[in-house]
Enzyme design. Structure first.
Site, mmCIF file in Angstrom:
data_model
loop_
_atom_site.group_PDB
_atom_site.id
_atom_site.type_symbol
_atom_site.label_atom_id
_atom_site.label_comp_id
_atom_site.label_asym_id
_atom_site.label_seq_id
_atom_site.Cartn_x
_atom_site.Cartn_y
_atom_site.Cartn_z
ATOM 1 N N HIS A 1 43.341 41.220 43.924
ATOM 2 C CA HIS A 1 43.723 40.671 42.610
ATOM 3 C C HIS A 1 45.240 40.605 42.401
ATOM 4 O O HIS A 1 45.755 40.977 41.338
ATOM 5 C CB HIS A 1 43.083 41.497 41.500
ATOM 6 C CG HIS A 1 41.599 41.342 41.389
ATOM 7 N ND1 HIS A 1 40.919 40.230 41.826
ATOM 8 C CD2 HIS A 1 40.646 42.191 40.883
ATOM 9 C CE1 HIS A 1 39.627 40.374 41.588
ATOM 10 N NE2 HIS A 1 39.420 41.552 41.036
ATOM 11 N N HIS B 1 39.248 37.871 34.178
ATOM 12 C CA HIS B 1 38.399 39.002 34.573
ATOM 13 C C HIS B 1 37.754 39.689 33.368
ATOM 14 O O HIS B 1 37.610 40.908 33.331
ATOM 15 C CB HIS B 1 39.228 40.012 35.367
ATOM 16 C CG HIS B 1 38.455 40.788 36.392
ATOM 17 N ND1 HIS B 1 37.553 41.769 36.055
ATOM 18 C CD2 HIS B 1 38.463 40.740 37.739
ATOM 19 C CE1 HIS B 1 37.057 42.305 37.158
ATOM 20 N NE2 HIS B 1 37.574 41.677 38.201
ATOM 21 N N GLU C 1 33.610 35.353 37.134
ATOM 22 C CA GLU C 1 34.967 34.934 37.479
ATOM 23 C C GLU C 1 34.943 33.590 38.212
ATOM 24 O O GLU C 1 34.694 33.526 39.404
ATOM 25 C CB GLU C 1 35.632 35.988 38.355
ATOM 26 C CG GLU C 1 35.622 37.391 37.757
ATOM 27 C CD GLU C 1 35.820 38.455 38.815
ATOM 28 O OE1 GLU C 1 36.833 38.406 39.547
ATOM 29 O OE2 GLU C 1 34.949 39.337 38.947
#
Length: 348
Positions: free
Chosen positions: A105, A179, A313
């Site tokens: 991420h 997210h 997502e």
């Protein structure tokens, strides 16, 4: 339609601001300049009662110290990059490894940890906020100066429209997502195991022991990953399927979407009557059933635990830089990255 702004707290000596967007139906979304984080979405249940349907905190410190990316924009690249390195145009780039040997991420100081500039706008039938951030060349090891804009728009059809834009002065990688952890029960009254998920997806990506895609697409038929006709989350996560067990007895997998902008992702909760429809122009959605959440902190006044939220997502396929058979997440200098995801809230 209205927008209410205020100070949320401080981060690294700078003020963090919050913005609450509200439509004429009473639905609202609140977000902050730290990481473009969505802290609350308040929607009505079948009885007209408004409650929050996402996981979040009320202070900056909790987001920094505890948050598993609650509500944040993820970048430069969502998901995992194997061994935290990649080759591009003959050069090798090394990224920080923040999940074992993976770069996850965007790294430990990804877009979720950055302060974004914000500007609001109001129209007759919608209100919105545009966040902007300049990720300098070399940040988290990535090449190129990247200018990013993320827009959240709330309209009177109870839709949240999210636009992502990015440009770069040197070829680089970009794969943005949001997210947010959804829980349609309202104010986290219960977990998401009884939620029903419907996906227009025939293929799911197989993961290896490091949660990196092997490159193999699995047919969902006759597996716990078959959500085409709707399935309760508990029916999937209670399976003995090796891929379910691999990620902590849950789902944390990329699904290849069969359609776009045609109700391809639907989440519903029978007790509250709430339904969330997600439409996107992205090729996949990573479904994460919060199987890695533990009980080491509280979420507002609720004890954290597994299966307390579900992330949907929308994004390009993870680790695509290492899989030529995937669509690449390479943004070339002079081109524009542009993608849209729409979240529509309704009741059964």
């Amino acid at each position: 339609m209205k927008i209410v702004s205020g100070e949320f707290g401080q981060y690294q000596g700078e003020k963090v601001y919050s913005y609450k967007l509200e439509n004429n139906q009473g639905m609202s979304i609140t977000c902050i300049t730290l990481g473009c984080i969505i802290t609350e979405i308040n929607t009505a249940n079948q009885n007209g009662e408004f409650e929050n349907v996402v996981l979040g905190f009320d202070d900056v410190d909790s987001y920094i110290e505890k948050s598993p990316y609650f509500g944040a924009v993820i970048g430069r690249v969502a998901g995992r990059i194997d061994k935290g390195e990649f080759d591009l145009n003959g050069e090798t780039y090394t990224l920080p490894q923040n999940e074992n040997t993976n770069h996850l991420h965007g790294g430990p100081e990804g877009f979720d940890r950055q302060l974004w500039q914000a500007s609001t706008f109001e129209k007759e039938d919608e209100v919105g906020i545009e966040f902007s951030y300049r990720s300098k060349a070399g940040e988290a090891g990535y090449p190129g100066n990247l200018n990013v804009r993320v827009t959240y728009i709330l309209n009177n059809q109870n839709e949240i429209v999210v636009h992502y834009f990015a440009t770069t002065d040197k070829d680089t990688l970009v794969n943005l997502t949001n997210h947010t952890y959804f829980n349609l029960s309202g104010n986290v009254k219960q977990d998401i195991l009884s939620h029903e998920l419907t996906l227009k997806s025939q293929k799911v990506l197989e993961l290896n022991e490091s949660f990196i895609p092997t490159g193999k697409f699995l047919d969902v038929a006759n597996t716990p990953f078959d959500f085409r006709d709707g399935k309760k989350i508990n029916d999937a996560v209670s399976s003995n399927d090796p891929q379910i067990k691999l990620v902590g007895q849950g789902v944390d997998h990329p699904f290849l979407l069969d359609e776009n902008h045609n109700e391809e992702i639907c989440l519903s909760d029978e007790e509250s009557g709430r339904k969330l429809i997600i439409e996107t122009d992205e090729q996949s959605v990573v479904v994460y059933t919060s199987n890695m959440l533990d009980d080491s902190f509280t979420i507002r006044d609720v004890q954290s635990s597994k299966y307390l939220g579900i992330c949907l997502e929308t994004q390009g396929l993870p680790d695509s830089i290492h899989h030529p058979e995937f669509s690449p997440c390479i943004l070339k200098a002079g081109d524009e990255y542009k993608t849209t995801t729409i979240y529509k809230f309704t009741t059964k």
